[in-house]
Design a protein around this motif. Structure first.
Motif, PDB file in Angstrom:
ATOM      1  N   LYS A  66      38.015  37.175  45.584  1.00 33.71           N
ATOM      2  CA  LYS A  66      36.828  37.789  45.476  1.00 33.71           C
ATOM      3  C   LYS A  66      37.543  37.460  43.293  1.00 33.71           C
ATOM      4  O   LYS A  66      36.603  37.781  42.705  1.00 33.71           O
ATOM      5  CB  LYS A  66      37.596  39.148  45.726  1.00 33.71           C
ATOM      6  CG  LYS A  66      36.475  39.775  45.367  1.00 33.71           C
ATOM      7  CD  LYS A  66      36.202  41.477  46.009  1.00 33.71           C
ATOM      8  CE  LYS A  66      35.199  42.732  45.416  1.00 33.71           C
ATOM      9  NZ  LYS A  66      35.587  44.012  46.615  1.00 33.71           N
ATOM     10  N   HIS A  67      39.322  38.546  42.761  1.00 36.67           N
ATOM     11  CA  HIS A  67      38.965  38.570  42.240  1.00 36.67           C
ATOM     12  C   HIS A  67      38.825  37.172  40.801  1.00 36.67           C
ATOM     13  O   HIS A  67      38.790  37.195  39.753  1.00 36.67           O
ATOM     14  CB  HIS A  67      40.598  38.905  41.654  1.00 36.67           C
ATOM     15  CG  HIS A  67      40.833  40.365  41.912  1.00 36.67           C
ATOM     16  ND1 HIS A  67      40.455  41.515  41.556  1.00 36.67           N
ATOM     17  CD2 HIS A  67      41.411  40.498  43.033  1.00 36.67           C
ATOM     18  CE1 HIS A  67      40.570  42.520  42.377  1.00 36.67           C
ATOM     19  NE2 HIS A  67      41.328  41.969  43.587  1.00 36.67           N
ATOM     20  N   SER A  68      39.262  35.994  41.592  1.00 37.26           N
ATOM     21  CA  SER A  68      39.161  34.379  40.578  1.00 37.26           C
ATOM     22  C   SER A  68      37.567  34.802  40.114  1.00 37.26           C
ATOM     23  O   SER A  68      37.255  34.318  39.199  1.00 37.26           O
ATOM     24  CB  SER A  68      39.392  33.457  41.344  1.00 37.26           C
ATOM     25  OG  SER A  68      39.491  32.996  40.472  1.00 37.26           O
ATOM     26  N   ASP A  69      36.475  35.483  40.763  1.00 37.44           N
ATOM     27  CA  ASP A  69      35.622  35.125  41.033  1.00 37.44           C
ATOM     28  C   ASP A  69      34.569  36.120  39.866  1.00 37.44           C
ATOM     29  O   ASP A  69      34.088  35.608  39.508  1.00 37.44           O
ATOM     30  CB  ASP A  69      34.019  35.498  42.455  1.00 37.44           C
ATOM     31  CG  ASP A  69      34.517  34.349  43.676  1.00 37.44           C
ATOM     32  OD1 ASP A  69      34.943  33.238  42.942  1.00 37.44           O
ATOM     33  OD2 ASP A  69      34.532  34.050  44.363  1.00 37.44           O
ATOM     34  N   THR A  70      34.847  37.055  39.912  1.00 34.02           N
ATOM     35  CA  THR A  70      34.795  38.275  38.712  1.00 34.02           C
ATOM     36  C   THR A  70      35.070  37.944  37.598  1.00 34.02           C
ATOM     37  O   THR A  70      34.352  38.265  36.625  1.00 34.02           O
ATOM     38  CB  THR A  70      36.066  39.858  39.891  1.00 34.02           C
ATOM     39  OG1 THR A  70      35.105  39.978  40.788  1.00 34.02           O
ATOM     40  CG2 THR A  70      35.017  41.062  38.404  1.00 34.02           C
ATOM     41  N   ASN A  71      36.418  36.846  37.718  1.00 32.40           N
ATOM     42  CA  ASN A  71      37.016  36.513  36.286  1.00 32.40           C
ATOM     43  C   ASN A  71      36.403  35.490  35.977  1.00 32.40           C
ATOM     44  O   ASN A  71      36.056  35.791  34.507  1.00 32.40           O
ATOM     45  CB  ASN A  71      38.608  36.037  36.431  1.00 32.40           C
ATOM     46  CG  ASN A  71      39.698  35.214  35.399  1.00 32.40           C
ATOM     47  OD1 ASN A  71      39.467  36.208  33.767  1.00 32.40           O
ATOM     48  ND2 ASN A  71      39.439  34.564  35.077  1.00 32.40           N
ATOM     49  N   GLU A  72      35.702  34.832  36.763  1.00 33.24           N
ATOM     50  CA  GLU A  72      34.569  33.501  35.781  1.00 33.24           C
ATOM     51  C   GLU A  72      33.823  35.081  35.486  1.00 33.24           C
ATOM     52  O   GLU A  72      32.853  33.861  34.566  1.00 33.24           O
ATOM     53  CB  GLU A  72      34.257  32.543  36.804  1.00 33.24           C
ATOM     54  CG  GLU A  72      35.206  31.816  37.434  1.00 33.24           C
ATOM     55  CD  GLU A  72      34.913  31.005  38.414  1.00 33.24           C
ATOM     56  OE1 GLU A  72      33.735  30.894  38.767  1.00 33.24           O
ATOM     57  OE2 GLU A  72      35.496  30.436  38.958  1.00 33.24           O
ATOM     58  N   ARG A  73      33.290  35.606  36.315  1.00 33.01           N
ATOM     59  CA  ARG A  73      31.743  36.174  35.416  1.00 33.01           C
ATOM     60  C   ARG A  73      31.920  37.106  34.025  1.00 33.01           C
ATOM     61  O   ARG A  73      31.429  37.510  33.161  1.00 33.01           O
ATOM     62  CB  ARG A  73      31.096  37.135  36.719  1.00 33.01           C
ATOM     63  CG  ARG A  73      30.918  36.768  37.852  1.00 33.01           C
ATOM     64  CD  ARG A  73      29.591  38.015  38.856  1.00 33.01           C
ATOM     65  NE  ARG A  73      30.551  38.705  38.756  1.00 33.01           N
ATOM     66  CZ  ARG A  73      31.529  38.284  40.062  1.00 33.01           C
ATOM     67  NH1 ARG A  73      31.406  37.820  41.017  1.00 33.01           N
ATOM     68  NH2 ARG A  73      32.172  39.870  39.958  1.00 33.01           N
ATOM     69  N   TYR A  74      33.118  37.389  34.621  1.00 40.01           N
ATOM     70  CA  TYR A  74      34.083  38.185  33.042  1.00 40.01           C
ATOM     71  C   TYR A  74      33.982  37.659  31.857  1.00 40.01           C
ATOM     72  O   TYR A  74      33.352  37.551  30.887  1.00 40.01           O
ATOM     73  CB  TYR A  74      34.707  38.644  33.337  1.00 40.01           C
ATOM     74  CG  TYR A  74      34.705  40.086  34.403  1.00 40.01           C
ATOM     75  CD1 TYR A  74      32.996  40.655  34.403  1.00 40.01           C
ATOM     76  CD2 TYR A  74      35.696  41.195  34.822  1.00 40.01           C
ATOM     77  CE1 TYR A  74      33.495  41.983  35.612  1.00 40.01           C
ATOM     78  CE2 TYR A  74      35.397  41.644  35.356  1.00 40.01           C
ATOM     79  CZ  TYR A  74      34.329  42.402  35.596  1.00 40.01           C
ATOM     80  OH  TYR A  74      34.343  43.405  36.330  1.00 40.01           O
ATOM     81  N   LEU A  75      34.214  36.357  31.859  1.00 41.59           N
ATOM     82  CA  LEU A  75      34.009  35.386  31.329  1.00 41.59           C
ATOM     83  C   LEU A  75      33.430  34.635  30.325  1.00 41.59           C
ATOM     84  O   LEU A  75      32.760  33.875  29.009  1.00 41.59           O
ATOM     85  CB  LEU A  75      35.376  33.702  31.454  1.00 41.59           C
ATOM     86  CG  LEU A  75      36.441  34.305  31.543  1.00 41.59           C
ATOM     87  CD1 LEU A  75      36.668  32.568  32.170  1.00 41.59           C
ATOM     88  CD2 LEU A  75      37.507  33.810  30.262  1.00 41.59           C
ATOM     89  N   LYS A  76      31.597  34.455  31.158  1.00 39.32           N
ATOM     90  CA  LYS A  76      30.121  34.222  30.519  1.00 39.32           C
ATOM     91  C   LYS A  76      30.322  35.515  29.562  1.00 39.32           C
ATOM     92  O   LYS A  76      28.835  35.900  28.970  1.00 39.32           O
ATOM     93  CB  LYS A  76      29.757  34.016  31.748  1.00 39.32           C
ATOM     94  CG  LYS A  76      29.907  32.530  32.953  1.00 39.32           C
ATOM     95  CD  LYS A  76      28.316  32.571  33.709  1.00 39.32           C
ATOM     96  CE  LYS A  76      29.148  31.446  34.530  1.00 39.32           C
ATOM     97  NZ  LYS A  76      27.923  30.927  35.899  1.00 39.32           N
ATOM     98  N   THR A  77      30.543  36.846  29.617  1.00 38.31           N
ATOM     99  CA  THR A  77      29.844  38.128  28.991  1.00 38.31           C
ATOM    100  C   THR A  77      31.331  38.734  28.662  1.00 38.31           C
ATOM    101  O   THR A  77      31.412  39.894  28.295  1.00 38.31           O
ATOM    102  CB  THR A  77      29.162  38.832  30.279  1.00 38.31           C
ATOM    103  OG1 THR A  77      30.326  39.526  30.915  1.00 38.31           O
ATOM    104  CG2 THR A  77      28.480  38.680  30.612  1.00 38.31           C
ATOM    105  N   ILE A  78      32.312  38.076  27.708  1.00 39.52           N
ATOM    106  CA  ILE A  78      33.203  38.319  27.359  1.00 39.52           C
ATOM    107  C   ILE A  78      33.636  39.270  26.147  1.00 39.52           C
ATOM    108  O   ILE A  78      33.912  40.012  25.828  1.00 39.52           O
ATOM    109  CB  ILE A  78      34.478  36.830  26.978  1.00 39.52           C
ATOM    110  CG1 ILE A  78      35.916  37.263  26.444  1.00 39.52           C
ATOM    111  CG2 ILE A  78      34.025  36.415  25.926  1.00 39.52           C
ATOM    112  CD1 ILE A  78      36.836  36.326  26.795  1.00 39.52           C
TER     113      ILE A  78
END
Length: 259
Positions: free
Chosen positions: A104-116
């Protein structure tokens, strides 16, 4: 002519009656000695039987103690195994939950990378949370590995103690049966010695021969039974030491009736 001629019909020649009386006295003395020997043998045999009965009683008591200890070992082992299985199940569920959290945290991390660019602060907080969870997961994994290793060591120790207890029970059973059979052998040998001593008389030999034969057959059968019991118990003990199961049973012993 008084007392100078044979006294017919009781004497064929002068002095036969006196000789017969002397022979009668000798035979009475021999009978008395034989009775004394018989009483000595009988007393010794009773003492041996009493000693063997005491040993048998002690062996039975030790067998009961060993059996109780074995039952206790089995009960503790079963309880410990159930506890380990429950802990293993809980650990699997925790591991599955931790894996789900990590994903779950890994998916959240990927989403945050797109909107860094516009969510850098939020990403940093989530990243710290992810690292903390990962460290916690690694720590839990180490504890689980230590617990599994300890459980395996405890299980091996319990198995060793169970094998030792089963060997002790089989050894006690073996010694008990051997003591019983040796007691029968001692009794048979004592009776044979007595009968053979009594059969030295020519008049008693035909009467006692059948009894001597019966006791010799009985003695041979008991000795064969003793060898069989020793061999089968030793085989069971070796199988238990090699890890075999379902070997804790008594060897069948044939009870030969005394002649």
């Amino acid at each position: 002519e008084t007392n100078t001629l044979p006294f017919h019909p009781f004497e064929n020649q002068q002095g036969d009656i006196l000789r017969m009386e002397k022979e009668h006295q000798v035979l009475k003395e021999q009978l008395r000695e034989a009775e004394e020997k018989f009483e000595q043998l009988q007393s010794r045999r009773l003492e041996e039987i009493s000693a063997l009965e005491e040993l048998l009683k002690k062996s039975i008591e030790e067998t009961k103690v060993s059996q109780n200890e074995l039952d206790w070992f089995h009960q503790v082992s079963e309880t410990q195994m159930k506890k380990w299985q429950q802990e293993k199940k809980e650990n699997r569920e925790n591991l599955k939950a931790l894996k789900g959290t990590a994903k779950k945290h890994s998916d959240t991390n990927e989403r945050y990378l797109k909107t860094i660019d516009d969510k850098e602060k939020q990403y940093t907080a989530c990243l710290n949370t992810f690292l903390e969870t990962s460290n916690k997961f690694a720590h839990e994994k180490g504890k689980l590995e230590e617990l599994i290793e300890k459980s395996q060591n405890d299980s091996q120790e319990c198995e060793k103690r169970a094998v030792k207890a089963e060997v002790s029970v089989l050894q006690t059973w073996k010694e008990t049966e051997i003591w019983k059979l040796k007691g029968s052998i001692a009794k048979a040998e004592g009776n044979l010695r007595m009968l053979k001593a009594l059969s030295s008389s020519a008049s008693a030999a035909p009467v006692l021969k059948s009894q001597i034969d019966s006791w010799e057959i009985f003695l041979s059968n008991v000795k064969k039974q003793l060898e069989k019991v020793e061999a089968e118990y030793e085989e069971k003990i070796e199988l238990v030491k090699k890890g075999a199961r379902d070997c804790l049973s008594k060897v069948e012993v044939v009870d030969f009736p005394c002649p």
